[in-house]
Motif scaffolding. Structure first.
Motif, short mmCIF file in Angstrom:
data_model
loop_
_atom_site.label_atom_id
_atom_site.label_comp_id
_atom_site.label_asym_id
_atom_site.label_seq_id
_atom_site.Cartn_x
_atom_site.Cartn_y
_atom_site.Cartn_z
N LEU A 182 54.97 -5.04 79.57
CA LEU A 182 55.77 -4.49 80.67
C LEU A 182 56.10 -5.56 81.71
CD1 LEU A 182 54.08 -1.01 81.25
CD2 LEU A 182 56.24 -1.51 80.10
N ILE A 183 55.11 -6.41 82.02
CA ILE A 183 55.36 -7.49 82.98
C ILE A 183 56.48 -8.40 82.47
CG2 ILE A 183 54.36 -9.54 84.03
CD1 ILE A 183 51.69 -8.06 84.11
N ALA A 184 56.41 -8.76 81.18
CA ALA A 184 57.43 -9.66 80.63
C ALA A 184 58.80 -9.02 80.66
CB ALA A 184 57.04 -10.03 79.18
N VAL A 185 58.91 -7.74 80.29
CA VAL A 185 60.21 -7.07 80.27
C VAL A 185 60.78 -6.95 81.68
CG1 VAL A 185 61.36 -4.90 79.75
CG2 VAL A 185 59.75 -5.86 78.13
N GLN A 186 59.93 -6.54 82.64
CA GLN A 186 60.42 -6.37 84.01
C GLN A 186 60.79 -7.72 84.63
OE1 GLN A 186 57.55 -4.11 86.22
NE2 GLN A 186 57.72 -2.30 84.89
N ALA A 187 60.02 -8.75 84.31
CA ALA A 187 60.38 -10.08 84.82
C ALA A 187 61.71 -10.54 84.23
CB ALA A 187 59.27 -11.07 84.49
N GLY A 188 61.93 -10.25 82.95
CA GLY A 188 63.23 -10.60 82.35
C GLY A 188 64.37 -9.85 82.98
N ALA A 189 64.16 -8.56 83.26
CA ALA A 189 65.21 -7.78 83.92
C ALA A 189 65.48 -8.30 85.33
CB ALA A 189 64.79 -6.31 83.97
N MET A 190 64.43 -8.71 86.03
CA MET A 190 64.60 -9.24 87.38
C MET A 190 65.39 -10.55 87.36
SD MET A 190 61.67 -10.21 90.19
CE MET A 190 61.02 -8.55 90.12
N SER A 191 65.11 -11.39 86.37
CA SER A 191 65.81 -12.67 86.31
C SER A 191 67.30 -12.49 86.03
CB SER A 191 65.18 -13.55 85.23
OG SER A 191 65.41 -13.00 83.95
N VAL A 192 67.65 -11.40 85.34
CA VAL A 192 69.06 -11.14 85.06
C VAL A 192 69.76 -10.51 86.26
CG1 VAL A 192 70.63 -9.81 83.59
CG2 VAL A 192 68.65 -10.94 82.59
N SER A 193 69.06 -9.62 86.97
CA SER A 193 69.71 -8.85 88.05
C SER A 193 69.79 -9.60 89.37
CB SER A 193 68.95 -7.53 88.26
OG SER A 193 67.60 -7.80 88.63
N THR A 194 68.89 -10.52 89.64
CA THR A 194 68.88 -11.20 90.95
C THR A 194 69.89 -12.33 90.99
OG1 THR A 194 67.47 -12.26 92.59
CG2 THR A 194 67.08 -12.81 90.28
N ARG A 195 70.36 -12.61 92.18
CA ARG A 195 71.30 -13.72 92.39
C ARG A 195 70.64 -14.89 93.11
NH1 ARG A 195 76.93 -10.70 94.32
NH2 ARG A 195 77.20 -9.44 92.40
N ASP A 196 69.44 -14.66 93.61
CA ASP A 196 68.72 -15.73 94.31
C ASP A 196 68.18 -16.71 93.26
OD1 ASP A 196 67.13 -17.35 95.80
OD2 ASP A 196 65.99 -15.75 96.77
N PRO A 197 68.59 -18.00 93.33
CA PRO A 197 68.14 -18.97 92.31
C PRO A 197 66.62 -19.12 92.27
CG PRO A 197 69.98 -19.84 93.58
CD PRO A 197 69.53 -18.61 94.27
N ASP A 198 65.99 -19.12 93.47
CA ASP A 198 64.54 -19.26 93.48
C ASP A 198 63.86 -18.03 92.86
OD1 ASP A 198 64.80 -21.69 94.70
OD2 ASP A 198 64.61 -20.86 96.74
N MET A 199 64.33 -16.86 93.20
CA MET A 199 63.77 -15.63 92.63
C MET A 199 64.02 -15.57 91.13
SD MET A 199 62.05 -12.91 93.33
CE MET A 199 62.23 -12.75 95.12
N LYS A 200 65.20 -16.02 90.73
CA LYS A 200 65.53 -16.02 89.29
C LYS A 200 64.60 -16.96 88.53
CE LYS A 200 69.52 -16.59 86.25
NZ LYS A 200 69.62 -15.16 85.85
N ALA A 201 64.35 -18.16 89.10
CA ALA A 201 63.47 -19.12 88.44
C ALA A 201 62.03 -18.58 88.38
CB ALA A 201 63.51 -20.46 89.17
N ALA A 202 61.59 -17.96 89.50
CA ALA A 202 60.24 -17.42 89.51
C ALA A 202 60.08 -16.29 88.50
CB ALA A 202 59.88 -16.92 90.92
N ALA A 203 61.10 -15.41 88.42
CA ALA A 203 61.03 -14.30 87.46
C ALA A 203 61.03 -14.82 86.02
CB ALA A 203 62.20 -13.35 87.68
N GLU A 204 61.85 -15.84 85.78
CA GLU A 204 61.89 -16.41 84.43
C GLU A 204 60.56 -17.07 84.08
OE1 GLU A 204 63.13 -17.42 80.71
OE2 GLU A 204 64.00 -16.00 82.15
N ASN A 205 59.95 -17.72 85.08
CA ASN A 205 58.65 -18.33 84.84
C ASN A 205 57.58 -17.27 84.55
OD1 ASN A 205 56.85 -20.65 84.80
ND2 ASN A 205 56.03 -19.86 86.74
#
Length: 363
Positions: A182-205
């Motif tokens: 669940l953590i991996a799926v939600q982090a992947g969804a967050m990386s796609v939906s956010t526009r903040d580069p830092d947040m996107k990088a953190a979610a992808e990490n």
């Protein structure tokens, strides 16, 4: 006994036998030779007990030297359990003890007592030897029983440990694995939906770390289960090197084009293998008589694997399907940031396509 005690016991027996022979005062070369041979043969009585017993009989008959014969008879009784052999040796020893007295005229009572004494003298080492033999056998059996009980205790301990490992593996698989997924799926969804580069990088990490953790967790679960079983090692997880064998054993005429890039990690390889395996299984179930193609293609940083089949050429049997296989493939792909698409083709066939990003999955 240790070697020193055994050597001292042997020396003591030989000295006693020699003194017995000397007290009987050998009168000529023949009796002297018989006495020397009887005493000297005791040195090898454990190796050749029956021959040694035989060579002590002349000294018993000619000289009345009884100790060497009794020692040899005892060793025969310890070594052998054959009743015929022991009876024959006992009779020979009794006769050897009794024969020298035949040259004297005994009263009938003394003759009977001498016969009884000869029989008892021959029987004593046999009974004592059998007693020692029984004691040795009992000691060996007790040792076997102790070893068997120890082995049973080890098996019980292993069974308890296996049950604990299996329970731990189930808990890890049912609870921890589910939460990490669940953590991996939600982090992947967050990386796609956010526009903040830092947040996107953190979610992808977070997604990447969750996928790696889930992969290691699955290996640990397999290790726990294998350690609690009788298997000697873990069954290897399939990789792209096993793909040719999968295709060859599918029973479907399949053409494979393109190759996967070098260096992709094992999680990606397993996902590709399972995707192709599920696709070929569906072809075999729902499109009998059709042919299939497997195509690898790379577009920028994405790898696509497409499995397509032609229309069936034989009647299709309706089989129940809950589409769990396709759902499982979509979940596998989502954990790696990829997608799975499937649908019918205009020519009546079917196509399943797996797309995976490779930029962060190369080793």
């Amino acid at each position: 006994m240790n070697r020193t005690q055994t050597a001292l016991a042997d020396a003591g027996l030989i000295v006693v036998a020699a003194l017995d022979a000397a007290f009987n005062q050998p009168a000529g070369p023949l009796t002297t030779a018989a006495a020397v041979v009887a005493v000297g043969a005791l040195l090898v009585r454990r190796r050749w007990p029956v021959p040694v017993f035989a060579v002590t009989l002349p000294a018993l008959v000619l000289l009345g030297s009884v100790i060497a014969t009794l020692v040899a008879l005892y060793v025969v009784a310890v070594r052998y359990s054959n009743r015929g052999l022991l009876t024959a040796c006992g009779l020979l020893a009794a006769a050897g003890y009794f024969v020298p007295g035949l040259e004297f005229e005994y009263p009938r009572t003394d003759l009977a007592l001498t016969l009884i004494y000869a029989t008892m003298t021959a029987a004593a080492p046999i009974f004592f030897g059998r007693l020692v033999h029984a004691r040795q056998e009992l000691a060996l059996r007790l040792a076997d029983i102790r070893a068997a009980r120890e082995h049973e205790r080890e098996l019980d301990a292993q069974a308890i440990l296996a049950a604990e490992r299996n329970q731990l593996a189930r808990e890890m698989h049912d609870v921890v694995s589910h939460q990490v997924s669940l953590i991996a799926v939600q982090a992947g969804a967050m990386s796609v939906s956010t526009r903040d580069p830092d947040m996107k990088a953190a979610a992808e990490n977070v997604r990447r770390l969750s996928v790696d953790t889930l992969d290691e967790l699955r290996h640990m679960v397999n290790l726990l289960r294998a350690s609690g079983s009788s298997a000697t090692g873990l069954a290897p997880q399939p990789t792209l090197s096993d793909l040719d064998r999968l295709v060859a054993g599918s029973g479907i005429e399949t053409t494979m084009t393109g190759t996967a890039p070098e260096g992709i990690d094992t999680a990606v390889q397993r996902t590709i293998y399972r995707t192709v395996q599920e696709a070929l299984t569906n072809v075999r179930k729902h499109a009998p008589g059709s042919t299939a193609t497997i195509e690898f293609a790379q577009e920028d940083t994405d790898l696509t694997v497409t499995v397509a089949n032609s229309a069936p050429t034989r009647p299709t049997l309706p089989l129940p399907s809950a589409r769990h296989g396709l759902v499982g493939l979509q979940e596998r792909a989502a954990l790696l940031g990829g997608t799975v698409r499937a649908g019918p083709r205009p020519d009546g066939g079917y196509r399943l396509q797996l797309r995976l990003p490779l930029a962060t999955r190369h080793r």
